[in-house]
Design a protein around this motif. Structure first.
Motif, mmCIF file in Angstrom:
data_model
loop_
_atom_site.group_PDB
_atom_site.id
_atom_site.type_symbol
_atom_site.label_atom_id
_atom_site.label_comp_id
_atom_site.label_asym_id
_atom_site.label_seq_id
_atom_site.Cartn_x
_atom_site.Cartn_y
_atom_site.Cartn_z
ATOM 1 N N UNK A 33 -4.021 -6.070 -16.324
ATOM 2 C CA UNK A 33 -4.418 -6.450 -14.970
ATOM 3 C C UNK A 33 -3.382 -6.052 -13.918
ATOM 4 N N UNK A 34 -2.142 -5.798 -14.337
ATOM 5 C CA UNK A 34 -1.069 -5.469 -13.374
ATOM 6 C C UNK A 34 -0.623 -4.016 -13.453
ATOM 7 N N UNK A 35 -0.980 -3.327 -14.522
ATOM 8 C CA UNK A 35 -0.479 -1.955 -14.724
ATOM 9 C C UNK A 35 -0.892 -1.021 -13.594
ATOM 10 N N UNK A 36 -2.140 -1.168 -13.124
ATOM 11 C CA UNK A 36 -2.605 -0.294 -12.049
ATOM 12 C C UNK A 36 -1.793 -0.502 -10.769
ATOM 13 N N UNK A 37 -1.261 -1.705 -10.572
ATOM 14 C CA UNK A 37 -0.427 -1.969 -9.389
ATOM 15 C C UNK A 37 0.840 -1.111 -9.401
ATOM 16 N N UNK A 38 1.387 -0.897 -10.571
ATOM 17 C CA UNK A 38 2.584 -0.056 -10.674
ATOM 18 C C UNK A 38 2.271 1.383 -10.291
ATOM 19 N N UNK A 39 1.106 1.886 -10.741
ATOM 20 C CA UNK A 39 0.725 3.264 -10.398
ATOM 21 C C UNK A 39 0.562 3.401 -8.885
ATOM 22 N N UNK A 40 -0.127 2.439 -8.269
ATOM 23 C CA UNK A 40 -0.295 2.468 -6.810
ATOM 24 C C UNK A 40 1.057 2.416 -6.124
ATOM 25 N N UNK A 57 2.723 1.760 2.129
ATOM 26 C CA UNK A 57 3.840 2.628 1.733
ATOM 27 C C UNK A 57 5.169 2.055 2.216
ATOM 28 N N UNK A 58 5.162 1.478 3.392
ATOM 29 C CA UNK A 58 6.375 0.851 3.914
ATOM 30 C C UNK A 58 6.777 -0.347 3.052
ATOM 31 N N UNK A 59 5.785 -1.133 2.620
ATOM 32 C CA UNK A 59 6.078 -2.255 1.750
ATOM 33 C C UNK A 59 6.628 -1.810 0.409
ATOM 34 N N UNK A 60 6.068 -0.724 -0.157
ATOM 35 C CA UNK A 60 6.545 -0.204 -1.434
ATOM 36 C C UNK A 60 7.964 0.342 -1.322
ATOM 37 N N UNK A 61 8.322 0.810 -0.134
ATOM 38 C CA UNK A 61 9.683 1.324 0.070
ATOM 39 C C UNK A 61 10.698 0.200 0.042
ATOM 40 N N UNK A 62 10.304 -0.999 0.441
ATOM 41 C CA UNK A 62 11.269 -2.068 0.672
ATOM 42 C C UNK A 62 11.271 -3.175 -0.376
ATOM 43 N N UNK A 63 10.497 -3.017 -1.467
ATOM 44 C CA UNK A 63 10.520 -4.067 -2.487
ATOM 45 C C UNK A 63 10.447 -3.432 -3.874
ATOM 46 N N UNK A 64 10.948 -4.134 -4.905
ATOM 47 C CA UNK A 64 10.909 -3.584 -6.263
ATOM 48 C C UNK A 64 9.498 -3.570 -6.816
ATOM 49 N N UNK A 65 9.310 -2.769 -7.865
ATOM 50 C CA UNK A 65 7.975 -2.558 -8.403
ATOM 51 C C UNK A 65 7.364 -3.834 -8.952
ATOM 52 N N UNK A 66 8.165 -4.712 -9.582
ATOM 53 C CA UNK A 66 7.576 -5.898 -10.204
ATOM 54 C C UNK A 66 7.052 -6.897 -9.167
ATOM 55 N N UNK A 67 7.399 -6.668 -7.881
ATOM 56 C CA UNK A 67 6.868 -7.536 -6.827
ATOM 57 C C UNK A 67 5.608 -6.961 -6.188
ATOM 58 N N UNK A 68 5.215 -5.761 -6.620
ATOM 59 C CA UNK A 68 4.041 -5.113 -6.034
ATOM 60 C C UNK A 68 2.759 -5.784 -6.520
ATOM 61 N N UNK A 69 1.874 -6.054 -5.594
ATOM 62 C CA UNK A 69 0.572 -6.618 -5.953
ATOM 63 C C UNK A 69 -0.460 -6.138 -4.932
ATOM 64 N N UNK A 70 -1.359 -5.280 -5.401
ATOM 65 C CA UNK A 70 -2.384 -4.720 -4.527
ATOM 66 C C UNK A 70 -3.783 -5.202 -4.905
ATOM 67 N N UNK A 71 -3.866 -6.057 -5.902
ATOM 68 C CA UNK A 71 -5.163 -6.598 -6.285
ATOM 69 C C UNK A 71 -5.508 -6.258 -7.718
ATOM 70 N N UNK A 72 -6.692 -6.583 -8.123
ATOM 71 C CA UNK A 72 -7.150 -6.279 -9.484
ATOM 72 C C UNK A 72 -7.296 -4.780 -9.694
#
Length: 360
Positions: free
Chosen positions: A86-93, A253-268
């Motif tokens: 459920x979270x793997x796709x968030x890392x790709x994004x 993209x700005x959010x992805x620049x400023x936070x680590x990957x494990x904090x990324x959450x774009x949805x299901x």
């Protein structure tokens, strides 16, 4: 008693006890001790420098250790994230968005580098052209002055020769008074010619100096050149913002620049796949835009008519003077104008695409 005995001739030296240690060491009678003392001072200075270097290295090691620890934590968090369907796709994004961010930064950096090389070459050429023009003008002015002095020199020489010839014809005894007058005039003419000859030599020397003068060295881009390059960088940042504003890709993209990957959450996963399609769409339009260079040039011209600088030598415009972003800019004759209502977007204040890192 001992002091009195120390003053007696011959035996007094056997009763002297109070000798200052520093005077004994610094005495000419102990050159080896003086050399050892200087060597000791140098070693102490080297020790202090070594201790300072050791402190600095320890601090660097601590920073690297902390960085390594953070990387290890991030790697572990990424592994856990990728292992969760459920979270793997968030890392790709996340990494696709970071790729957009750094691609845009690279685009701006490439523009700045290319413009800097072009303007540096142009300014070097202009500086050399100005130097040669000034050199030719000064040489022409000195050449005119030289001709004037040469003409004066010829006139003085002709007058002196005429007087000398007249003097040579006035050698009879009845020419006595005339001869005396001519001798005085010849002497005066000889005195008159000396400063003229000196002027002649000075003019020739100055002409040689001008002809031998080398072109001045290039001291780097001018303030105007750096301002133009920085405005072009801002214009490109604005253009890229407009290309990626659809579906909030620029904000993500700005959010992805400023936070680590494990904090990324774009949805299901379904939402992540939708975002990836959006990324491909806007990225494709950006890369396929053949009018990009012309749009950026036009936007740069538009900005140059509106930005302000607080100081004479300032090369980055005042933050408030780029407070808005004009979505569409067109050309009307020799002017560039905005076609729509400006957007309240300040790419400089946002430091969009790491803009400040590329400024000159």
């Amino acid at each position: 008693m001992r002091q009195w005995l120390s003053r007696l001739p011959g035996i007094g030296r056997f009763f002297v006890t109070d000798v200052v240690e520093s005077k004994r060491i610094e005495s000419d009678s102990f050159p080896q001790l003086n050399a050892e003392r200087e060597r000791s001072r140098q070693l102490e200075e080297k020790l202090r420098q070594t201790q300072a270097e050791e402190t600095s290295l320890r601090q660097q090691v601590e920073v690297l250790r902390q960085r390594g620890s953070d990387n290890e934590k991030n790697l572990k968090a990424l592994e856990e994230m990728l292992s969760d369907p459920d979270r793997a796709q968030n890392a790709i994004v996340y990494y696709q968005l970071r790729d957009i961010w750094f691609a845009c930064h690279g685009e701006i950096n490439h523009l700045v580098t290319e413009l800097a090389q072009h303007l540096e070459k142009e300014e070097r050429h202009q500086q050399l052209a100005r130097f040669r023009t000034e050199q030719e003008e000064e040489a022409a002015r000195l050449d005119t002055q030289l001709r004037d002095v040469e003409e004066e020199h010829r006139m003085v020489l002709a007058r002196k020769r005429k007087l000398e010839q007249e003097l040579s014809r006035s050698q009879r005894f009845w020419h006595y008074f005339k001869r005396k007058r001519l001798e005085d005039e010849v002497a005066a003419a000889r005195l008159e010619i000396e400063p003229v000859e000196q002027q002649l030599e000075d003019c020739r020397r100055r002409i040689r100096d001008v002809q031998d003068r080398g072109a001045p060295g290039y001291e780097g881009l001018s303030v105007e050149g750096r301002r133009h390059i920085n405005l072009a960088a801002i214009a490109l940042a604005q253009y890229l913002y407009l290309r990626f504003q659809k579906d909030s890709v620029v904000d993500m993209a700005r959010g992805a620049r400023n936070k680590p990957v494990h904090q990324a959450h774009f949805g299901p996963p379904e939402e992540c796949l939708k975002i990836m399609r959006q990324i491909r769409e806007v990225s494709g339009r950006w890369r396929a835009d053949r009018e990009r260079s012309e749009k950026v040039r036009r936007r740069t011209r538009y900005l140059s008519t509106r930005v302000k600088y607080k100081e004479k030598m300032q090369t980055v415009p005042d933050l408030r003077s780029v407070d808005t972003l004009q979505p569409s800019i067109s050309t009307e004759g020799s002017e560039v104008v905005g076609d729509t209502t400006p957007m309240p977007v300040n790419v400089l204040e946002m430091d969009l695409w790491d803009l400040r890192k590329v400024f000159l």
